[in-house]
Design an enzyme around this catalytic site. Sequence first.
Site, short mmCIF file in Angstrom:
data_model
loop_
_atom_site.label_atom_id
_atom_site.label_comp_id
_atom_site.label_asym_id
_atom_site.label_seq_id
_atom_site.Cartn_x
_atom_site.Cartn_y
_atom_site.Cartn_z
N GLU A 70 -2.17 -49.05 -14.26
CA GLU A 70 -1.16 -50.06 -13.92
C GLU A 70 0.23 -49.47 -13.87
O GLU A 70 1.05 -49.83 -13.02
CB GLU A 70 -1.21 -51.20 -14.95
CG GLU A 70 -2.49 -52.01 -14.84
CD GLU A 70 -2.65 -52.96 -16.02
OE1 GLU A 70 -2.70 -54.17 -15.79
OE2 GLU A 70 -2.72 -52.50 -17.17
N HIS A 106 -10.69 -55.38 4.30
CA HIS A 106 -10.17 -56.68 3.84
C HIS A 106 -10.65 -56.99 2.42
O HIS A 106 -10.75 -58.15 2.05
CB HIS A 106 -10.57 -57.83 4.76
CG HIS A 106 -10.38 -57.56 6.21
ND1 HIS A 106 -9.22 -57.89 6.88
CD2 HIS A 106 -11.19 -56.94 7.12
CE1 HIS A 106 -9.34 -57.51 8.15
NE2 HIS A 106 -10.52 -56.91 8.31
N LYS A 123 -10.27 -56.39 -25.90
CA LYS A 123 -9.70 -55.85 -24.67
C LYS A 123 -9.65 -54.32 -24.61
O LYS A 123 -9.41 -53.66 -25.60
CB LYS A 123 -8.27 -56.37 -24.46
CG LYS A 123 -8.15 -57.83 -24.15
CD LYS A 123 -8.83 -58.25 -22.85
CE LYS A 123 -8.17 -57.69 -21.62
NZ LYS A 123 -6.91 -58.33 -21.28
N SER A 131 -5.32 -54.55 -26.79
CA SER A 131 -4.40 -55.68 -26.83
C SER A 131 -4.06 -55.96 -28.29
O SER A 131 -4.90 -55.80 -29.17
CB SER A 131 -5.08 -56.91 -26.21
OG SER A 131 -4.52 -58.10 -26.72
#
Length: 460
Positions: free
Chosen positions: A291, A157, A284, A278
């Site tokens: 992704e 979980h 970043k 970024s």
Amino acid sequence: MVQKAWGGRFAAGTDHRVEQFTESISFDRRLFKHDIQGSAAHARMLSRVGLLTPEECQQIVLGLSEIQAEIEREDFSFVLEREDVHMHIEAALIEKLGDVGRKLHTARSRNDQVATDLKLWVRDALDRIDARLIDLQRALCAAAERHRGLIIPGYTHLQRAQPVLAAHYFLAHLEKLERDRSRLADCCKRMNVLPLGVAALAGTSLPIDRDFVAHELGFETVGANSLDVSSDRDFALEAVFVLALIAEHLAGWAEEWILWSTQEFGFLALPDAICTGSSIMPQKKNPDVLELIRGRAARVIGALTTLMILVKGLPLAYNRDLQEDKEPVFDAFDTVEACLDLAAVVVAGASLRADRIAERLDEGFLDATTLMEFLIQQEVPQRTAHAVIGRLVSQCESRGLKRLADLSDADLLAAHPSLGPGTRERLGVANAVQAFQSYGSTAPEQVKTQLQRWKNKLGL
Ligand code: ARG
């Protein structure tokens, strides 16, 4: 307007808009090698049964290999009017050989031809995927070896559950890929049946030898029912299902590593080479590759869905709808191949941050289950043991203690008389990991055996 191969029946040429709408050459040109491979085998068979002379066969086989070379060096013109890859290659052969070229399509239809081409293509593509799966398994196995001895929290979980060895974690992903490999092999077994020779739908009155063609093309058997074979795309659906499952496995792993590379987790260091920045936030470093691997699973599942819906409700035998099978098949293979490639790069370059993981391993009472099992070993019923340890955890929380080990001997004994001497040796993640015993568990001995088994199997 180009004269069609079926020109006899038609007085007028095809409307240009129809040509544009029905063409498949823009995408099925990818089948050219397999189309030529199938045609050469077909020609050899025709010569064997006397439908071509040996000289004619030789000319055709030679002509086909010239065409292949022309396509490979991009010295071949693809035109919309010739509709698909089969017509292009046949037309080019006729241009070269005249009437001899006009004999190649004897006892054959584009219906069995396209089914054969696609099967040959998928069969090769499955081999490529299998090789990529092995590469990724090797990378995972090497990562298991590199992180040997490191303990990480295991989750259910997405909540901290029990401690596990990092090697055990890497091998878990490796096992999933092994099932994918066995699904690929299974799918190959079932698709190893030759379609060619069923002609349009019913077979042919000509004396062909399908076993010979099967042997030439490396198929194990010959399709036994012409109606079935000319309409069958099960093999493509099955292959894309396996690809979708691979994509799901990769997406789950990518999601995990995206989380692990956040500051909140801080478990994973990704090398600069596989991250991107970024355009506005200078600080970043984003895990875009992961992704995109996660995102691209959507394309593969989309391809599977397209194929499932495409074949739904098609009456026997061939229907032109089936032309729509190729783009999703190609896209699913391209996508999964690229994802597997990049996944191996990421696994090889990433490392778990042992220091950051260790700093917080004491959080989350990861040793609670082992302590419960310590009571069970002393014949305390499981439900009772569960309640006793549950109360101890709650006591720690209300007193602001982070670990069960922060409780005093008196606290432990007060909770249950069996929590006397020997209890401390069960507490803490290192002791908890050592306590595991069962086959397939994260017990160090078990993991060592499994790791060795994989190293042997993968030749590492
Ligand atoms: N381009 C077609 C396809 O991919 C080839 C078969 C066409 N057959 C036909 N009878 N129109 O399915």
